[in-house]
Design a protein around this motif. Structure first.
Motif, short mmCIF file in Angstrom:
data_model
loop_
_atom_site.label_atom_id
_atom_site.label_comp_id
_atom_site.label_asym_id
_atom_site.label_seq_id
_atom_site.Cartn_x
_atom_site.Cartn_y
_atom_site.Cartn_z
N PHE A 38 0.82 -1.21 0.00
CA PHE A 38 0.00 0.00 0.00
C PHE A 38 0.85 1.26 0.00
N VAL A 39 1.86 1.32 0.89
CA VAL A 39 2.72 2.51 0.96
C VAL A 39 4.18 2.09 0.98
N ILE A 76 -5.37 -10.19 -6.16
CA ILE A 76 -4.00 -9.74 -5.96
C ILE A 76 -3.81 -9.32 -4.50
N ASP A 77 -2.73 -9.78 -3.87
CA ASP A 77 -2.45 -9.42 -2.48
C ASP A 77 -2.13 -7.93 -2.36
N LEU A 78 -2.75 -7.28 -1.39
CA LEU A 78 -2.48 -5.88 -1.07
C LEU A 78 -2.12 -5.79 0.41
N LEU A 79 -0.88 -5.40 0.67
CA LEU A 79 -0.41 -5.29 2.05
C LEU A 79 -0.74 -3.91 2.59
N LEU A 80 -1.61 -3.84 3.59
CA LEU A 80 -2.04 -2.57 4.16
C LEU A 80 -1.23 -2.23 5.41
N TYR A 81 -1.14 -0.92 5.68
CA TYR A 81 -0.46 -0.42 6.88
C TYR A 81 -1.33 0.68 7.46
N LYS A 118 -6.94 -8.77 -2.36
CA LYS A 118 -7.05 -9.50 -1.10
C LYS A 118 -6.23 -8.76 -0.05
N PHE A 119 -6.87 -8.38 1.05
CA PHE A 119 -6.21 -7.57 2.07
C PHE A 119 -6.78 -7.91 3.44
#
Length: 406
Positions: A38-39, A76-81, A118-119
């Protein structure tokens, strides 16, 4: 792994086309798959990081994510913070319905999820109190919604299906965007006109492109911005389905400019530009308002910007083209008046044929002239040209407009 938002960089459509697409392509070539971060800094350098996203880039991001999920046959994997650096942009995306549409939401009280990202959903919620304007939401239009597929089965012809969908979307578009159109003096007096145009474009997206169509309108103190994006079959395949009639022979303009050889660009890439010109030409001949008319209204009447992207090519239309656009606009109006007379008076004979063919040929000549001017400017200094070419293909049709507040 590809970072969507970079520290101290606004994620705009320009960044999306010039940088982000390239990074995604390189990551897939290297790893064989892609994961979105994500960032850029994640949970590091929290107090030294700042992240922003231009709202009209959201439909582009959703459209690309959908393409990738179809290609890899899974979300698709989305890594959130979630930290002090991300809370504002995370809040905006959440409350603009980005995550509802991108995820696997099945609650009918929210936009149904398209299951393309996907998150970890626990990162969402409990944000800052600031709420974005309710109308500043990303929208997704699909034949899978509201039982539209079964409703269309009762119609036999494409024209009947189109008319039905437009009647459906006129109501929906008015609900979604009318309040925002009222807020700009350049659009407030033409709200019905813009609702008609946007309904036509959304219908084209879901009916002809055979894909989901993502759209977002955003208003600030300076302008109204609108973005619409689909990853369907694209302009060229759509034009192949058109039947020859009195005014139009498929690819007649494209065949002419193909032979000019003005630009020294990869033939596969320049083909996309020629298809864009062909599409605008075809739209200028039609008996209903559409893409060409949106371009004219935005650029000539509101002194705004109109951007149209297809595969590897993009054209940016501004008031630098006023002379050529004004001539095209006048010819289009004359032709459209004849279309209206034929429709209103139910004329079945050919009394207008010669006049319409004459106007069609003049429109063709104007497009040829515009193409030559645009290409000459590209050859003289491509950095300030109205056309852009990209090494990475972005499938589908992507429209962006910017209308300044008067």
């Amino acid at each position: 792994m590809v970072s969507i938002l970079k520290n101290n960089e606004n994620f705009t459509p320009y960044v999306f086309y010039t940088t982000f697409l390239k990074e995604v392509a390189e990551d897939i070539n290297k790893e064989g798959y892609v994961i979105f971060k994500f960032v850029e800094n994640g949970d590091d350098k929290v107090f030294d990081s700042s992240y922003r996203i231009e709202p009209i880039s959201i439909p582009l991001l959703l459209s690309l994510s959908e393409q990738l999920s179809k290609y890899f046959k899974e979300p698709i994997d989305l890594l959130l913070y979630k930290n002090n650096a991300t809370k504002e942009v995370l809040n905006f995306l959440h409350k603009s319905d980005f995550f509802w549409i991108a995820g696997n939401n099945k609650l009918t009280s929210y936009p149904l999820g398209k299951n393309i990202l996907k998150f970890e959903e626990s990162f969402l919620g409990d944000f800052i109190k600031k709420d974005p304007r309710p109308e500043h939401r990303v929208r997704c239009y699909s034949l899978n919604d509201d039982n539209l597929i079964s409703k269309l089965e009762v119609f036999e012809s494409e024209d009947e299906k189109r008319d039905f969908l437009i009647s459906e979307y006129v109501y929906t578009v008015r609900q979604h965007f009318q309040e925002l159109l009222f807020d700009n003096s350049n659009t407030s007096n033409k709200t019905d006109y813009y609702v008609e145009l946007l309904s036509e474009l959304i219908t084209n997206g879901v009916l002809h492109s055979k894909s989901n169509t993502f759209a977002l309108m955003f208003v600030n103190n300076f302008s109204t911005k609108f973005s619409i994006s689909d990853n369907g079959i694209g302009f060229e395949e759509s034009l192949k389905s058109k039947s020859e009639n009195l005014l139009y022979t498929p690819f007649e303009l494209k065949n002419k400019i193909d032979n000019l050889s003005i630009l020294k660009v990869n033939p596969k890439i320049i083909n996309n530009l020629h298809v864009i010109f062909e599409t605008l030409y075809y739209s200028a001949l039609k008996d209903r308002r559409g893409l060409f008319d949106l371009m004219i209204s935005v650029v000539l009447e509101s002194k705004g910007y109109f951007r149209l992207h297809s595969d590897n090519a993009q054209i940016i239309v501004s008031n630098r083209m006023n002379k050529q656009l004004l001539e095209l606009s006048n010819l289009r109006d004359d032709l459209f008046k004849i279309h209206e007379d034929i429709l209103i008076n139910s004329i079945k004979d050919n009394r207008y044929d010669d006049q319409m063919i004459k106007l069609k040929n003049q429109i063709m000549d104007c497009f040829m002239n515009l193409y030559n001017i645009v290409c000459d400017k590209y050859n003289n200094d491509y950095r300030y040209s109205s056309i852009r070419f990209y090494n990475v293909k972005f499938k589908g049709v992507h429209i962006e407009v910017e209308i300044p507040n008067a």
